[in-house]
Design an enzyme around this catalytic site. Sequence first.
Site, PDB file in Angstrom:
ATOM      1  N   ASP A  30      -8.436   1.729  -7.429  1.00  0.00           N
ATOM      2  CA  ASP A  30      -8.946   3.037  -7.857  1.00  0.00           C
ATOM      3  C   ASP A  30      -9.495   2.903  -9.272  1.00  0.00           C
ATOM      4  O   ASP A  30      -8.782   2.464 -10.174  1.00  0.00           O
ATOM      5  CB  ASP A  30      -7.808   4.071  -7.821  1.00  0.00           C
ATOM      6  N   PHE A  38     -13.880   0.240   1.554  1.00  0.00           N
ATOM      7  CA  PHE A  38     -14.286   0.941   0.341  1.00  0.00           C
ATOM      8  C   PHE A  38     -15.579   0.345  -0.220  1.00  0.00           C
ATOM      9  O   PHE A  38     -16.487   1.052  -0.662  1.00  0.00           O
ATOM     10  CB  PHE A  38     -13.146   0.828  -0.678  1.00  0.00           C
ATOM     11  N   GLU A  39     -15.661  -0.970  -0.163  1.00  0.00           N
ATOM     12  CA  GLU A  39     -16.843  -1.682  -0.670  1.00  0.00           C
ATOM     13  C   GLU A  39     -18.097  -1.295   0.127  1.00  0.00           C
ATOM     14  O   GLU A  39     -19.160  -1.048  -0.445  1.00  0.00           O
ATOM     15  CB  GLU A  39     -16.575  -3.190  -0.515  1.00  0.00           C
ATOM     16  N   GLU A  96       0.857  -1.200   0.000  1.00  0.00           N
ATOM     17  CA  GLU A  96       0.000   0.000   0.000  1.00  0.00           C
ATOM     18  C   GLU A  96       0.890   1.245   0.000  1.00  0.00           C
ATOM     19  O   GLU A  96       1.918   1.277   0.684  1.00  0.00           O
ATOM     20  CB  GLU A  96      -0.919  -0.027   1.246  1.00  0.00           C
TER      21      GLU A  96
HETATM   22  C1  LIG Z   1      -9.995   2.578  -3.629  1.00  0.00           C
HETATM   23  S1  LIG Z   1      -8.797   2.131  -2.476  1.00  0.00           S
HETATM   24  C2  LIG Z   1      -9.343   0.550  -1.902  1.00  0.00           C
HETATM   25  C3  LIG Z   1      -8.699   0.139  -0.614  1.00  0.00           C
HETATM   26  C4  LIG Z   1      -9.108  -1.218  -0.043  1.00  0.00           C
HETATM   27  N1  LIG Z   1      -8.692  -2.309  -0.889  1.00  0.00           N
HETATM   28  C5  LIG Z   1     -10.596  -1.258   0.196  1.00  0.00           C
HETATM   29  O1  LIG Z   1     -11.288  -1.948  -0.597  1.00  0.00           O
HETATM   30  O2  LIG Z   1     -11.080  -0.630   1.140  1.00  0.00           O
HETATM   31  C6  LIG Z   1      -7.409   1.706  -3.515  1.00  0.00           C
HETATM   32  C7  LIG Z   1      -6.104   1.658  -2.735  1.00  0.00           C
HETATM   33  O3  LIG Z   1      -5.074   1.200  -3.603  1.00  0.00           O
HETATM   34  C8  LIG Z   1      -3.877   1.902  -3.292  1.00  0.00           C
HETATM   35  N2  LIG Z   1      -3.007   1.796  -4.479  1.00  0.00           N
HETATM   36  C9  LIG Z   1      -3.287   2.211  -5.729  1.00  0.00           C
HETATM   37  N3  LIG Z   1      -2.296   1.891  -6.575  1.00  0.00           N
HETATM   38  C10 LIG Z   1      -1.353   1.251  -5.828  1.00  0.00           C
HETATM   39  C11 LIG Z   1      -0.099   0.692  -6.145  1.00  0.00           C
HETATM   40  N4  LIG Z   1       0.380   0.699  -7.397  1.00  0.00           N
HETATM   41  N5  LIG Z   1       0.615   0.129  -5.156  1.00  0.00           N
HETATM   42  C12 LIG Z   1       0.125   0.111  -3.875  1.00  0.00           C
HETATM   43  N6  LIG Z   1      -1.071   0.619  -3.529  1.00  0.00           N
HETATM   44  C13 LIG Z   1      -1.802   1.184  -4.493  1.00  0.00           C
HETATM   45  C14 LIG Z   1      -4.348   3.298  -2.953  1.00  0.00           C
HETATM   46  O4  LIG Z   1      -3.415   3.985  -2.150  1.00  0.00           O
HETATM   47  C15 LIG Z   1      -5.652   3.008  -2.221  1.00  0.00           C
HETATM   48  O5  LIG Z   1      -5.462   2.916  -0.826  1.00  0.00           O
END
Ligand SMILES: C[S@@+](CC[C@H](N)C(=O)[O-])C[C@H]1O[C@@H](n2cnc3c(N)ncnc32)[C@H](O)[C@@H]1O
Length: 229
Positions: free
Chosen positions: A135, A210-211, A85
């Site tokens: 994302d 997030f879900e 993360e």
């Molecule tokens: C929309 S959030 C979802 C978080 C979690 N999985 C949830 O469902 O609650 C997407 C997460 O992916 C992380 N993220 C995006 N691209 C990443 C990468 N290349 N490496 C590590 N983390 C990443 C972002 O910092 C963010 O916290």
Amino acid sequence: MSNSPAAVEYRIRSFIRRQGRATAAQKVALETLWEKYCLDFNQTYDFTAIFSQKAPLIMEIGFGNGESLAKMALANPQLNYLGVEVHRPGVGHLMMLLEQHALSNVRIFHHDAIEVLEQKIQDHSLAGVQLFFPDPWQKRCHHKRRIVKPSFVDLLHKKLVLNGYFHAATDWEHYAKDMLGILSASDKLVNTSKNSTYCERPSYRPLTKFEQRGMRLGHGVWDLIFKTT
Ligand SMILES: C[S@@+](CC[C@H](N)C(=O)[O-])C[C@H]1O[C@@H](n2cnc3c(N)ncnc32)[C@H](O)[C@@H]1O
């Protein structure tokens, strides 16, 4: 760094570093637990040796605040987990949970998961890769930032063991369809869904933060589970 098309494509990152404020408790965790749970991107690790047990290794990309990863690690003590993360407060939150539950089967990289996969993970060493609610980059001009793309699938295939799994979930239908198309087009992965589309959420996957927010807004959820061949 290589200038291959795949490397160039990866330089368009799937995230923008958010500062985001850590809570007082997360700050304490970041200050006191870092050495215990976080790995150093500049070091080389033997993942069969850094955990207290030899076990299949599952990588979770973008664990957010880590609530669902901690639940999975608690429910599956026979597995090792590597959480990746880029959001620092989320790392602090997960470390708090690991400490609270005395979990020894999770380690963390606070780093870009693509670089971790490329540079820190041995080929054919991961039993599974999880990507829950990446994302969605909703605007068309931002689609290039979506982490799931053909070069990502090639990288997954290189790092997963034979019969290893890739499990993604999203609440954004356009991204679900996009992922389904990209994953299905690969001759290196097989869809585990009976009708070659989406799966029911398996009982092993807890709802993520997030879900739950998406569900409150009336969003649907699409799970995709593919295996390597
Ligand atoms: C929309 S959030 C979802 C978080 C979690 N999985 C949830 O469902 O609650 C997407 C997460 O992916 C992380 N993220 C995006 N691209 C990443 C990468 N290349 N490496 C590590 N983390 C990443 C972002 O910092 C963010 O916290």
